[in-house]
Design an enzyme around this catalytic site. Structure first.
Site, PDB file in Angstrom:
ATOM      1  N   ASP A 172       0.801  -1.222   0.000  1.00 16.22           N
ATOM      2  CA  ASP A 172       0.000   0.000   0.000  1.00 16.22           C
ATOM      3  C   ASP A 172       0.838   1.278   0.000  1.00 16.22           C
ATOM      4  O   ASP A 172       0.308   2.366  -0.114  1.00 16.22           O
ATOM      5  CB  ASP A 172      -0.915   0.017   1.226  1.00 16.22           C
ATOM      6  N   TYR A 264      10.644   4.660   1.989  1.00 15.54           N
ATOM      7  CA  TYR A 264      11.526   3.668   2.615  1.00 15.54           C
ATOM      8  C   TYR A 264      12.985   3.809   2.177  1.00 15.54           C
ATOM      9  O   TYR A 264      13.881   3.261   2.817  1.00 15.54           O
ATOM     10  CB  TYR A 264      11.035   2.244   2.342  1.00 15.54           C
TER      11      TYR A 264
HETATM   12  C1  G6P Z   1       3.195   0.877   5.223  1.00 15.27           C
HETATM   13  C2  G6P Z   1       3.933  -0.174   4.455  1.00 15.27           C
HETATM   14  C3  G6P Z   1       3.743  -1.504   5.096  1.00 15.27           C
HETATM   15  C4  G6P Z   1       4.164  -1.449   6.537  1.00 15.27           C
HETATM   16  C5  G6P Z   1       3.456  -0.348   7.273  1.00 15.27           C
HETATM   17  C6  G6P Z   1       4.137  -0.220   8.629  1.00 15.27           C
HETATM   18  O1  G6P Z   1       1.835   0.661   5.109  1.00 15.27           O
HETATM   19  O2  G6P Z   1       3.566  -0.288   3.121  1.00 15.27           O
HETATM   20  O3  G6P Z   1       4.510  -2.444   4.404  1.00 15.27           O
HETATM   21  O4  G6P Z   1       3.913  -2.666   7.183  1.00 15.27           O
HETATM   22  O5  G6P Z   1       3.558   0.853   6.578  1.00 15.27           O
HETATM   23  O6  G6P Z   1       3.494   0.645   9.426  1.00 15.27           O
HETATM   24  P1  G6P Z   1       3.681   0.666  11.007  1.00 15.27           P
HETATM   25  O7  G6P Z   1       2.755   1.784  11.334  1.00 15.27           O
HETATM   26  O8  G6P Z   1       3.289  -0.690  11.497  1.00 15.27           O
HETATM   27  O9  G6P Z   1       5.119   0.978  11.281  1.00 15.27           O
HETATM   28 MN    MN Z   2       4.513  -2.177   2.252  1.00 13.16          MN
END
Ligand code: G6P
Ligand code: MN
Length: 445
Positions: A172, A264
């Site tokens: 996403d 990222y």
């Molecule tokens: C986004 C990335 C995901 C990830 C998430 C982490 O949605 O696409 O791959 O898992 O962020 O978010 P968090 O809030 O759990 O650090």
């Molecule tokens: Mn992701």
């Protein structure tokens, strides 16, 4: 209109309630006959399952069946779509990954670096097992997999199920970034058509076209994004670590004044700077456990106690879950052969002409009932090519380490990762990760 049987794999997850709300809000476009929630954690599954019953009773009374179960056999019968979002070892193991990496002076992150490596080796066997069982009971269902670390998982599914075009790996993040671009431009995401290339959590937008006029907004966006932004539309991105991430985007764009990076990339291009921002005692896993996860389950408890959502503060009323809308967009494209364009992780096969055809790349694809069809990217410049080949070698060696139970490959993988690099560090890190993951990883020697 055909009605579909949907199974959410990882049904006890903190993401499931919003997905359920989204399915309710999208029922005109994507009608459901049967909803199944599958999870291997009974207690969490029951809680989300009971929440689903209340939610659907109020917002989706026409549904024929709701099942929540910890039995794969029961869950995977006669399914049209499996939406897969599992986290093997849960946030406890994410915390371990992050803290072990930090202990060795390396970045501690869910999908990047040593954390993503450890998580990958936990995810692969679980995902292979689940897909095998799904295929036994629902040989033709679409498997929309957004379990992390998606790049490594996708490399593994490509190898183990090479001809199964109904397994689709997605993330996403590009969508979330496009939402931010739309916000900055004062447009809607659907007004924008992206050109993008890379690996998962490791790619760049090269054009952002207006879907109607064809105008490329990228030059304008690039200028606007050189100043730090404060994202308003997505509540999650108001959280300190996410708002810092979006703020940092400006630094990357100032330093690399060309394409627009996936957020990222900050971890790979500025590993030391990111490391300094991290607290080895309290990582993102802790933030999520104490924040979003806790809040979500408290919300579920309150709804279960009230026995209803309508007329309470938890009413979903049209708005909730829009963020996850793209999952329904994708499912609709597959079911109705709409040929819409999505960013998907798929086998390169010449799409990026100067990269290995075997690479699992994230690129725009046309999506229809025969699966995904990547749209040609052509050659990419040397800087990106070098970064991508290095990162893919890391991902590929991680899957080799799993397949061969090979410590030597695991070490090579870690050393190639831009957030680890040093052999002495990688060796010690690997030993700690092997010990911490004894219940999950294949034996390595
Ligand atoms: C986004 C990335 C995901 C990830 C998430 C982490 O949605 O696409 O791959 O898992 O962020 O978010 P968090 O809030 O759990 O650090
Ligand atoms: Mn992701």
């Amino acid at each position: 209109m055909k009605k579909y049987n949907i199974c959410i794999v990882g049904g006890g997850s903190r993401y499931t309630p919003d997905m359920l709300a989204m399915l309710c809000n999208q029922k005109e476009r994507f009608p459901i006959k049967k909803l199944v929630l599958y999870d291997n954690e009974k207690e969490r599954q029951e809680k989300v399952g009971k929440y689903a019953e209340i939610l659907f009773r109020e917002y989706y009374p026409e549904i024929e069946e709701i099942i929540y179960t910890t039995s794969m056999k029961e869950a995977f019968q006669d399914i049209d779509f499996a939406l897969m979002q599992i986290r093997v070892g849960r946030l406890k193991m994410r915390e371990m990954d992050e803290k072990i990496a930090l202990k060795h002076g390396c970045l501690g992150q869910e999908t990047c670096g040593a954390g993503g490596f450890a998580y990958g080796l936990r995810s692969i066997p679980a995902i292979i097992e689940i897909i095998n069982v799904i295929r036994k009971y629902s040989p033709k269902c679409w498997i929309l997999n957004y379990s992390n670390p998606a790049a490594i998982v996708a490399e593994a599914t490509k190898r183990i199920f090479p001809n199964d075009y109904r397994i689709i790996n997605i993330c996403d993040m590009p969508i979330a970034i496009l939402d931010v671009y739309a916000e900055v431009l004062g447009k809607k995401r659907k007004d924008l058509e992206p050109k993008y290339f890379g690996l998962n959590h490791f790619g760049w937008f090269t054009h952002i076209y207006d879907t109607k006029t064809g105008e490329d907004y990228l030059p304008k966006l690039r200028e606007l994004l050189k100043t730090p932004i404060d994202v308003q539309t997505e509540p999650l991105f108001q959280e300190p670590s996410w708002s810092a991430t979006f703020e940092f985007m400006s630094q990357m764009i100032n330093d690399y004044d060309e394409y627009l990076p996936n957020t990222y990339l900050q971890y790979y291009l500025y590993p030391h700077k990111m490391l300094k921002k991290q607290n080895p005692e309290y990582t993102r896993a802790n933030e999520v456990m104490d924040g979003n996860e806790k809040d979500t389950f408290q919300r579920l408890d309150a709804v279960l106690a009230n026995g209803k959502l309508k007329g309470t503060e938890y009413d979903i009323d049209g708005s909730a879950g829009c963020h996850a809308e793209y999952i329904v967009d994708l499912a609709t494209a597959l079911a109705n052969n709409t040929k819409e364009i999505f960013l998907i992780i798929t086998k390169n096969n010449g799409t990026i002409s100067n990269l290995d055809p075997e690479m699992m790349v994230e690129v725009p694809c046309r999506v229809g009932s025969n699966g995904v069809e990547p749209l040609s990217v052509g050659n990419i410049p040397t800087f990106y090519k070098g970064l991508l080949e290095n990162q893919y070698a890391y991902e590929s060696l991680t899957v080799d380490a799993y397949a061969e139970g090979s410590k030597a490959k695991a070490l090579q993988a870690l050393v190639l990762n831009r957030t680890v690099v040093n052999t002495n560090v990688a060796k010690e890190l690997l030993e700690d990760l092997i010990n911490a993951n004894a219940d999950y990883w294949p034996k390595m020697q």
